[in-house]
Scaffold this active site. Structure first.
Site, PDB file in Angstrom:
ATOM      1  CG  MET A 243      -1.786  -1.223   1.389  1.00 61.99           C
ATOM      2  SD  MET A 243      -2.845  -1.490  -0.053  1.00 61.99           S
ATOM      3  CE  MET A 243      -3.850  -0.020   0.017  1.00 61.99           C
ATOM      4  NE  ARG A 244       6.754   1.970   2.507  1.00 61.40           N
ATOM      5  CZ  ARG A 244       7.055   0.714   2.760  1.00 61.40           C
ATOM      6  NH1 ARG A 244       7.387  -0.096   1.774  1.00 61.40           N
ATOM      7  NH2 ARG A 244       7.048   0.253   3.987  1.00 61.40           N
ATOM      8  N   PRO A 245       2.841   2.640  -2.290  1.00 55.23           N
ATOM      9  CG  PRO A 245       3.400   1.335  -4.146  1.00 55.23           C
ATOM     10  CD  PRO A 245       3.040   1.227  -2.700  1.00 55.23           C
TER      11      PRO A 245
END
Length: 559
Positions: A243-245
């Site tokens: 989910m970082r992007p």
């Protein structure tokens, strides 16, 4: 004195990324990717002046050099104060020094793995636990992570690459007028730095004010639900991991909206955010150009201008060359070269030594024994440092492309390696195999038995001779392991490199020579095992290695 940020011409995307990080330091960091000489480091070092001033001081800007040790990175006992003042104090590590500012790593793709792991942990959590030489301390480490790298010198670990919110491809595609102005400004700065910096103080001050204004209204920016759904849909379509992007895109879009005086995130803000966040995450793989008339094996160069580089068409799948059974052949000269320690046994027998080098671990017991021997100097410490003996490493690059199997060179050199290292039980073996157009480490830092088993499983030669990519990966691993003159490197190849994409034969040859030069600068002894070459290519490998400290040995192939 650093070159002013506002005086840098071009690089607008990289500048915008850094400005957004000044607005929101929690964005996640910027990775600058580009070849040498395109102002990556200049831009990074000028960045600290944009950050908010605290107590009339600029935010810290800490640079981690390649030679940094674990103690210097995390902190340790301050040996100088212990010796001079008899005071037991801790020396701040580089990560702690960067708290509230910027942690910059030039050539981050060459950073040793164990140091990269510490940076990953501290960047993710905002703190780390330091346990060093009797000290126990929780250290805050909230900083803006910046990295720069030259992709020609190796890729970045996926775990570290994913840590960066932004990945910017830096190029120097300036117009003629821009190049003239860049040189003009640089000369003016070098001739009179104080005057040049003073001339750019006003635009730099205005930029700081704009950043502060954008930071103050950042949390008031609205992100509509339809925008959130569109970002999630796009991330799923691109098959982005984790989910970082998505978090980086939304944070960046919010910064863009605040910087552009928007009250709500717009589609233009989202589009800009995707550009900043995808530079290091989505890799395009353009098809290699087809060369329908190129032979798979170089001709017997009848003229001096012939280039001994394989030029396999990308759409031809040559049949693999099956090799003979593994049968180790002992060669005393190669075995002696591997076992030669260059008088290292004497230095490795010492457990402790005196040194002024930073970052070395202090041996407190040995230091105490030496310090209390003289009663008149009982209050003065005589420090001794650990010298930890390590097993020597043997790293082998084995070219198993199709051209090495045509003349049975692969099976011959495979058997030669298996026999020459049979007495190397104390060595740590690593084998990088080029086969089927792929590069893979079959073993890393393993014992002799696993090394010989790995050689035994190599039964065919197939694929192109991707020597450029192979040597890049090989060089990167050697550099990250920190090998020295006690260790050994062996290259096993016929030297017939396939043309790299977007490179002609002459450029590929220059790149191959450049990589060999970089390997020799590491001061690790190198042996190149190669087959006997056709008459026209007889001097190809010796010419390629002219002036380089590389030992060459011709391998007799099996009939």
């Amino acid at each position: 004195m650093n070159y002013p940020f506002t005086a840098i011409i071009g690089l607008e995307l990289a500048k915008k990324s850094l400005i957004y990080h000044a607005i929101d330091p929690k964005l996640g960091g910027t990775l600058l990717v580009g070849h040498r000489g395109c102002a990556k480091s200049t831009l990074a070092r000028a960045y600290a002046e944009l950050l908010p001033v605290s107590h009339q001081k600029l935010a810290p800007f800490v640079e981690i050099p390649l030679g940094t040790t674990e103690d210097r990175l995390l902190g340790s006992v301050d040996a100088s104060k212990l010796v001079q003042n008899n005071s037991w104090e801790i020396r701040q590590g580089l990560i702690e020094e960067a708290h509230g500012g910027v942690l910059y790593i030039d050539e981050i793709n060459l950073l040793p793995d164990h140091l990269a792991d510490f940076i990953l942990d501290s960047a993710a959590s905002g703190f780390y636990r330091m346990e060093r030489d009797g000290f126990s301390k929780t250290v805050e480490s909230r900083y803006i992570l910046m990295g720069s790298m030259n992709p020609d010198e190796g890729d970045l670990r996926p775990q570290l690459s994913d840590r960066f919110a932004h990945g910017i491809i830096v190029t120097d595609d300036f117009t003629e007028e821009e190049r003239v102005e860049i040189v003009k400004r640089r000369l003016a700065f070098e001739d009179n730095p104080e005057k040049f910096i003073l001339a750019h103080e006003d635009p730099l001050h205005q930029l700081r004010i704009s950043i502060l204004n954008a930071r103050q209204k950042l949390t008031e920016i609205m992100i509509p639900d339809e925008v959130r759904h569109s970002v999630a849909k796009q991330a799923k379509m691109l098959q982005l991991e984790g989910m970082r992007p998505e978090l980086a895109v939304l944070r960046t879009a919010r910064c863009a909206a605040s910087w552009n005086n928007h009250e709500t995130v717009t589609q233009a803000d989202i589009d800009e955010a995707w550009i900043l966040c995808l530079g290091h995450r989505v890799h395009q793989n353009p098809p290699a150009p087809t060369k329908p008339s190129s032979p798979s094996i170089p001709p017997s160069a009848s003229s001096p201008s012939s280039q001994p580089l394989a030029q396999n068409p990308s759409n031809v799948d040559s049949k693999p060359q099956i090799q003979k059974e593994f049968f180790p052949q002992h060669q005393s000269d190669i075995g002696n070269w591997i076992e030669d320690c260059h008088s290292s046994s004497e230095s490795r027998s010492k457990k402790y030594f005196i040194s002024q080098a930073h970052g070395l671990r202090i041996s407190w017991i040995e230091s105490l024994k030496v310090s209390i021997k003289n009663p008149n100097q009982s209050r003065i410490w005589n420090l001794r440092y650990h010298h930890t003996p390590t097993r020597r490493s043997l790293m082998v690059f084995l070219d198993a492309s199709r051209s090495t199997g045509v003349n049975s060179f692969l099976s011959s050199v495979r058997d030669l390696l298996g026999g020459a290292t049979r007495s190397g039980h104390s060595l740590k073996h690593s084998l990088l195999l080029l086969q089927e157009n792929q590069l893979k480490w079959t073993i890393r830092q393993s014992g002799l038995q696993k090394f010989q088993h790995s050689l035994q499983t190599i039964r065919e030669a197939s694929g192109k001779s991707r020597l450029i990519s192979g040597l890049k990966l090989f060089y990167r691993q050697v550099l990250r392991k920190g090998l020295g003159h006690h260790d050994r490197l062996i290259l096993c190849s016929d030297g017939l490199a396939s043309l790299e994409s977007n490179l002609n034969a002459q450029q590929t040859q220059k790149q191959l020579r450049y990589l060999l030069e970089r390997l020799t600068r590491l001061s690790v002894p190198i042996l190149w095992l190669h087959p006997s070459m056709p008459h026209g290519l007889k001097n190809w490998i010796p010419k390629l290695c002219t002036g380089l400290p590389i030992q060459l040995r011709e391998v007799e192939v099996k009939k």
